[in-house]
Design a protein around this motif. Structure first.
Motif, PDB file in Angstrom:
ATOM      1  N   VAL A 107       0.821  -1.317   0.108  1.00  0.00           N
ATOM      2  CA  VAL A 107       0.006   0.015   0.049  1.00  0.00           C
ATOM      3  C   VAL A 107       0.810   1.330  -0.065  1.00  0.00           C
ATOM      4  N   LEU A 108       0.667   2.270  -0.849  1.00  0.00           N
ATOM      5  CA  LEU A 108       1.112   3.448  -0.821  1.00  0.00           C
ATOM      6  C   LEU A 108      -0.004   4.471   0.034  1.00  0.00           C
ATOM      7  N   GLU A 109       0.545   4.999   0.974  1.00  0.00           N
ATOM      8  CA  GLU A 109      -0.255   6.013   1.891  1.00  0.00           C
ATOM      9  C   GLU A 109       0.136   7.410   1.406  1.00  0.00           C
ATOM     10  N   VAL A 110      -0.759   8.055   0.601  1.00  0.00           N
ATOM     11  CA  VAL A 110      -0.151   9.391   0.082  1.00  0.00           C
ATOM     12  C   VAL A 110      -0.868  10.507   0.960  1.00  0.00           C
ATOM     13  N   PHE A 168       7.263   7.359  -8.049  1.00  0.00           N
ATOM     14  CA  PHE A 168       7.305   5.951  -8.001  1.00  0.00           C
ATOM     15  C   PHE A 168       6.693   5.513  -9.596  1.00  0.00           C
ATOM     16  N   ALA A 169       7.193   4.257  -9.918  1.00  0.00           N
ATOM     17  CA  ALA A 169       6.807   3.784 -11.380  1.00  0.00           C
ATOM     18  C   ALA A 169       5.444   3.299 -11.418  1.00  0.00           C
ATOM     19  N   ASP A 170       5.052   3.263 -12.588  1.00  0.00           N
ATOM     20  CA  ASP A 170       3.594   2.928 -12.924  1.00  0.00           C
ATOM     21  C   ASP A 170       3.501   1.612 -12.132  1.00  0.00           C
ATOM     22  N   LYS A 171       2.267   1.449 -11.538  1.00  0.00           N
ATOM     23  CA  LYS A 171       1.724   0.117 -10.990  1.00  0.00           C
ATOM     24  C   LYS A 171       2.638  -0.478  -9.948  1.00  0.00           C
ATOM     25  N   ARG A 193      -4.861  11.515 -11.804  1.00  0.00           N
ATOM     26  CA  ARG A 193      -3.898  10.708 -12.666  1.00  0.00           C
ATOM     27  C   ARG A 193      -2.772  10.018 -11.851  1.00  0.00           C
ATOM     28  N   GLU A 194      -2.227  10.602 -11.182  1.00  0.00           N
ATOM     29  CA  GLU A 194      -1.057   9.894 -10.496  1.00  0.00           C
ATOM     30  C   GLU A 194      -1.426   8.627  -9.638  1.00  0.00           C
ATOM     31  N   LEU A 195      -2.652   8.732  -8.903  1.00  0.00           N
ATOM     32  CA  LEU A 195      -2.887   7.737  -7.963  1.00  0.00           C
ATOM     33  C   LEU A 195      -3.338   6.643  -9.058  1.00  0.00           C
ATOM     34  N   LYS A 196      -3.989   6.935  -9.875  1.00  0.00           N
ATOM     35  CA  LYS A 196      -4.504   5.920 -10.947  1.00  0.00           C
ATOM     36  C   LYS A 196      -3.101   5.237 -11.528  1.00  0.00           C
ATOM     37  N   ARG A 197      -2.005   5.885 -11.871  1.00  0.00           N
ATOM     38  CA  ARG A 197      -0.952   5.642 -12.591  1.00  0.00           C
ATOM     39  C   ARG A 197      -0.416   4.519 -11.756  1.00  0.00           C
ATOM     40  N   VAL A 198       0.064   4.697 -10.443  1.00  0.00           N
ATOM     41  CA  VAL A 198       0.901   3.939  -9.654  1.00  0.00           C
ATOM     42  C   VAL A 198       0.076   2.690  -9.069  1.00  0.00           C
ATOM     43  N   ALA A 199      -1.280   2.627  -9.087  1.00  0.00           N
ATOM     44  CA  ALA A 199      -1.969   1.504  -8.348  1.00  0.00           C
ATOM     45  C   ALA A 199      -2.175   0.593  -9.220  1.00  0.00           C
ATOM     46  N   ARG A 200      -2.225  -0.544  -8.638  1.00  0.00           N
ATOM     47  CA  ARG A 200      -2.335  -1.993  -9.537  1.00  0.00           C
ATOM     48  C   ARG A 200      -3.887  -2.488  -9.215  1.00  0.00           C
ATOM     49  N   LYS A 201      -4.472  -2.282  -7.992  1.00  0.00           N
ATOM     50  CA  LYS A 201      -5.756  -2.816  -7.794  1.00  0.00           C
ATOM     51  C   LYS A 201      -6.840  -1.900  -7.149  1.00  0.00           C
ATOM     52  N   ARG A 202      -6.521  -1.279  -6.094  1.00  0.00           N
ATOM     53  CA  ARG A 202      -7.668  -0.335  -5.395  1.00  0.00           C
ATOM     54  C   ARG A 202      -6.972   0.881  -5.138  1.00  0.00           C
ATOM     55  N   ILE A 203      -7.918   2.074  -4.873  1.00  0.00           N
ATOM     56  CA  ILE A 203      -7.869   3.067  -4.550  1.00  0.00           C
ATOM     57  C   ILE A 203      -8.834   3.557  -3.462  1.00  0.00           C
ATOM     58  N   GLY A 262     -12.230   2.669  -5.381  1.00  0.00           N
ATOM     59  CA  GLY A 262     -12.155   2.600  -6.711  1.00  0.00           C
ATOM     60  C   GLY A 262     -11.421   1.238  -6.956  1.00  0.00           C
ATOM     61  N   PHE A 263     -11.852   0.381  -7.897  1.00  0.00           N
ATOM     62  CA  PHE A 263     -11.143  -0.799  -8.472  1.00  0.00           C
ATOM     63  C   PHE A 263     -10.672  -0.652  -9.806  1.00  0.00           C
ATOM     64  N   VAL A 264      -9.317  -0.569  -9.574  1.00  0.00           N
ATOM     65  CA  VAL A 264      -8.549  -0.247 -10.731  1.00  0.00           C
ATOM     66  C   VAL A 264      -8.327  -1.491 -11.928  1.00  0.00           C
ATOM     67  N   GLU A 265      -8.382  -2.889 -11.372  1.00  0.00           N
ATOM     68  CA  GLU A 265      -8.307  -3.903 -12.438  1.00  0.00           C
ATOM     69  C   GLU A 265      -9.695  -4.436 -12.675  1.00  0.00           C
TER      70      GLU A 265
END
Ligand SMILES: C[S@@+](CC[C@H](N)C(=O)[O-])C[C@H]1O[C@@H](n2cnc3c(N)ncnc32)[C@H](O)[C@@H]1O
Length: 265
Positions: A107-110, A168-171, A193-203, A262-265
């Motif tokens: 998890v990344l805590e922003v 951080f890199a994408d996903k 856009r940044e939160l969606k870029r680095v997330a693989r599954k959930r926000i 939000g479910f990314v995948e």
């Protein structure tokens, strides 16, 4: 005590009347009351100037916040709710490798602030990385984590940076948490856009439910008054939004809020 009673009283009024009272307060008293309460370190005109503020001034302003005021919006109840929104603690009740593969582990805590949520997530078994603009917040949070003995596998990674340009890199992470921080960013579109870029599954996001006011006891820059505003900002095909009410809870934040998953995948 008096403040708590006033907040409860306001909750009993219809939203239109609450807004009218707040409008009167803004015109007549708010600016002076805030100046008197906080003193020189607090920039009461933040909402007039944040759009053109240089990064260094933004960082210095939040360092001053963390030097002068302990801000801890996410309490233990929130942490439990957010861990549930992440799908539960890693390995909890998971039988097969396939189940584990789809579960959130990192998890990344922003906008971690003093680190309450990050610490609760690390204690629950997530691999946690934190980012915040303020080195002062990061210092306080890292100190707390060290005092609690979060080392080895449970060690949290701390990184200074802006939500609008995540270092951080994408996903890079299974999930992103951003609690009581999205309302602080300079640029909502870039941050989302940044939160969606680095997330693989959930926000997972928590924001106060608020209307715009020019003068306030915080540096909020983004305002979410309806659940739809939040879900349309992210535009993910699958998401859930819940309405929360913190009034009367043992929490610095005493207002209504919105929880977004939000479910990314
Ligand atoms: C109200 S605190 C929330 C702290 C914590 N998430 C909680 O719920 O207790 C907001 C945090 O956002 C940080 N912040 C403000 N602007 C930011 C930005 N553009 N990018 C990253 N962090 C930011 C502040 O330093 C502060 O620590």
């Amino acid at each position: 005590m008096l403040r708590a009673a006033y907040i409860r009283f306001k909750q009993l009024l219809p939203r239109s009347l609450r807004n009218a009272l707040s409008g009167i307060n803004q015109r007549l008293f708010a600016r002076r009351t805030i100046e008197r309460k906080y003193g020189a370190w607090f920039d009461v005109d933040w909402r007039k100037k944040f759009r053109t503020m240089p990064d260094a001034d933004w960082i210095a302003a939040y360092d001053a916040v963390w030097q002068n005021h302990h801000n801890n919006c996410t309490d233990e109840t929130d942490a439990a709710m957010i861990i549930a929104a992440l799908g539960g603690a890693p390995h909890q009740g998971l039988e097969t490798n396939t189940e584990r593969k789809h579960h959130v582990q990192s998890v990344l805590e922003v906008g971690c602030g003093a680190g309450s949520l990050a610490i609760a997530m690390a204690e629950a078994g997530f691999r946690v990385t934190c980012v915040d603009v303020s080195s002062e917040a990061l210092r306080k949070a890292a100190e707390r984590a060290q005092t609690l003995g979060l080392q080895g596998e449970r060690e949290i990674t701390w990184q200074q940076g802006f939500a609008e340009a995540l270092p951080f890199a994408d996903k890079s992470f299974d999930a992103i948490t951003c609690c009581h921080t999205l309302e602080h960013v300079r640029d909502l579109e870039t941050t989302v856009r940044e939160l969606k870029r680095v997330a693989r599954k959930r926000i997972v996001v928590v924001v106060p439910r608020q209307e715009y006011r020019l003068y306030a006891e915080n540096y909020h820059t983004q305002f979410f008054s309806t659940p739809e505003q939040l879900s349309s900002a992210f535009g993910l095909p699958r998401s859930e939004t819940r309405e929360l009410n913190y009034v009367g809870r043992d929490n610095e934040f005493q207002d209504e809020a919105l929880l977004y998953i939000g479910f990314v995948e």
